[in-house]
Design a protein around this motif. Sequence first.
Motif, PDB file in Angstrom:
ATOM      1  N   UNK A  94       0.810  -1.223   0.000  1.00 34.04           N
ATOM      2  CA  UNK A  94       0.000   0.000   0.000  1.00 34.04           C
ATOM      3  C   UNK A  94       0.843   1.273   0.000  1.00 34.04           C
ATOM      4  N   UNK A  95       2.149   1.118   0.158  1.00 30.98           N
ATOM      5  CA  UNK A  95       3.061   2.268   0.054  1.00 30.98           C
ATOM      6  C   UNK A  95       3.717   2.305  -1.318  1.00 30.98           C
ATOM      7  N   UNK A  96       3.408   1.312  -2.148  1.00 31.50           N
ATOM      8  CA  UNK A  96       4.017   1.209  -3.472  1.00 31.50           C
ATOM      9  C   UNK A  96       2.970   1.442  -4.559  1.00 31.50           C
ATOM     10  N   UNK A  97       1.816   0.774  -4.428  1.00 26.20           N
ATOM     11  CA  UNK A  97       0.780   0.813  -5.458  1.00 26.20           C
ATOM     12  C   UNK A  97      -0.496   0.299  -4.802  1.00 26.20           C
ATOM     13  N   UNK A  98      -1.507   1.155  -4.688  1.00 28.50           N
ATOM     14  CA  UNK A  98      -2.728   0.747  -3.972  1.00 28.50           C
ATOM     15  C   UNK A  98      -3.420  -0.423  -4.646  1.00 28.50           C
ATOM     16  N   UNK A  99      -3.261  -0.515  -5.973  1.00 29.82           N
ATOM     17  CA  UNK A  99      -4.003  -1.520  -6.731  1.00 29.82           C
ATOM     18  C   UNK A  99      -3.015  -2.282  -7.600  1.00 29.82           C
ATOM     19  N   UNK A 100      -2.402  -3.339  -7.063  1.00 29.60           N
ATOM     20  CA  UNK A 100      -1.413  -4.056  -7.871  1.00 29.60           C
ATOM     21  C   UNK A 100      -2.075  -5.110  -8.753  1.00 29.60           C
TER      22      UNK A 100
END
Lengths: 350, 350
Positions: free
Chosen positions: A235-241
């Motif tokens: 969630x600190x990289x991409x909310x929707x992987x």
Amino acid sequence: MNSWIENLINIEPYVPGEQPGDGVIKLNANENPYPPSEKVGRVIREFDYRKLNKYPDSNGTKLKEKLAVYYGLKTSNVSVGNGSDEVLAFIFLACFCSEKPLLFPEITYSFYPVWADLFNKNFEEVPLNPDFSINPDVYYKDNGGIIIPNPNAPTGIGQREGLLRDIIEHNQNQIVIIDEAYSDFGEYSAVGLLKDYDNIIIVKTYSKSRGLAGQRIGVSLSSEKITEKIEAVKNSFNSYTMDSLTLEVAAASIDDEEYFRNCINKIKKTRENTIKHMRKLGFTVMESQANFVFASHDVIGAEDIFLKLKERGIYVRYFNKPKLSNWLRITVGTDDEMGILLRELETICL
Amino acid sequence: MNSWIENLINIEPYVPGEQPGDGVIKLNANENPYPPSEKVGRVIREFDYRKLNKYPDSNGTKLKEKLAVYYGLKTSNVSVGNGSDEVLAFIFLACFCSEKPLLFPEITYSFYPVWADLFNKNFEEVPLNPDFSINPDVYYKDNGGIIIPNPNAPTGIGQREGLLRDIIEHNQNQIVIIDEAYSDFGEYSAVGLLKDYDNIIIVKTYSKSRGLAGQRIGVSLSSEKITEKIEAVKNSFNSYTMDSLTLEVAAASIDDEEYFRNCINKIKKTRENTIKHMRKLGFTVMESQANFVFASHDVIGAEDIFLKLKERGIYVRYFNKPKLSNWLRITVGTDDEMGILLRELETICL
């Protein structure tokens, strides 16, 4: 002037198996020779594209719930991502914040040192036994975390539970990852160990055993404490992987256990036949718990065989690296594909 | 004992807009109220799921070629990823290896400081003008890189080329990112500046203007030197960030320029009507170049309005942060959705 160039990263990326066009036999990326379940096909065909204007479920809750049931765990033990490579990258960021070196085998998935370099983690590649099996003793020293791929790649060798327990017991102050990318093709999974240890992480991919390399689905299983941190990194990289369709495709694949088991059994049978035939052609072939075989010819060099097969439209994997330079990693394809491979090997080796 | 817990990361993740179930009016995540092109629907329906057993094209070459033509650039200027959030994360890793602080506006996309924390990059949030516009002077100081979202969020304010050129000219030793997540809804894109500057990166998303939030597609455009490094990071993180279907969906969306323009024009028209009506209800509303409006009521508090709308099944975005606590960010939906919103605002505000 142009000092911005000095601020660019300096890194050596991972190199995946070549992706040649159609019309070749592709045995170089450990892909499944069989398509995914027909249930996957139906989900895609019937997917309502009009809902793509909305974001996916950031948490992937429905998929996690299904995976939790499948593995006999809680939803809070499950993390999902855009392929197990992404999941492993998140774990490197989430779990290895010590200055001490990570330990992993000197011969293994060559992405581990790449992630360590990308995220500035110290690491040490520790030796295997001369027969390529894992030596637990070398994991007893002080370290910042351990990665054991089981079965290991490119060797295909699977370790039994006793060895894993031994390494974990000696490392109760570290996190131990067991990368099970290929375990569905073997006889053992360490998922049961999650009952006994809260410092381990099991990583799974849908690219191999579930025939979904093209869809990018990875899973990790771990204690709540660890899962929470993997999710915090995600969630600190991409909310929707994971996109909306991928979430449904993954669920559809889980729903077709029978097809999944059938494909795996076919691949295992083909693997054993391939090993038997290759040995007759003068190859030393490791016992394999994976969907590939690791082989070295007693007379002809691996690079030579690799190039001759490529000329004939058959792609296998050759690693030009110390200790691997006389070995080939050959993915188990269909019976037809392996028949063609074996005939070509005959003309090259006999 | 249990010292592995000490090696876990400590981080505060980004929090995306809530994802309520069906039956509500969702104006809180800047999603497009219109579905993607029917060409996207066709690509999905006709997709041959049986080829998912093979990995996607790691390089996304066909999609990059199409994007290069679309933007009048070379393929070597284009990078693609799993949403622009992933692309931005890669850029943070690839381009900001200085100890000097990154600069970005104090009020902007709240994911920027999260990436900086995740990857241990220093940063400084620099002030906006009192009217929320960008003040170029604060970007003249020594720094390790700059991010200018244009239009900015959550304000919706778009800057003209002169201001961007001014900031870039003052920062020829740094990399300047222009995040154009919302620029398709405005009157200006900085893509033309790539001819003049090799130290800039333009970032685009397909989640907003192309109605593909659910499919995860992001793009960056930059000089060859920079693009090469973004690709090196991508290939050091995950060889295949975009799945086979997503690559085709993105291409199909580009192929329907007419539908794309029609949707944008409808949204712009609805936006102008919404602004006009909200001002009549006592709101101060910023001029918007985006698919949302940024508004503050002259009498009633923003949190109060936010909660009352939520009770009525209308989700808008409220940021409980200094300088933003009396403002709402409201996504522009369909004319029908905005009609319902305006009627509810009338009962709340009049």
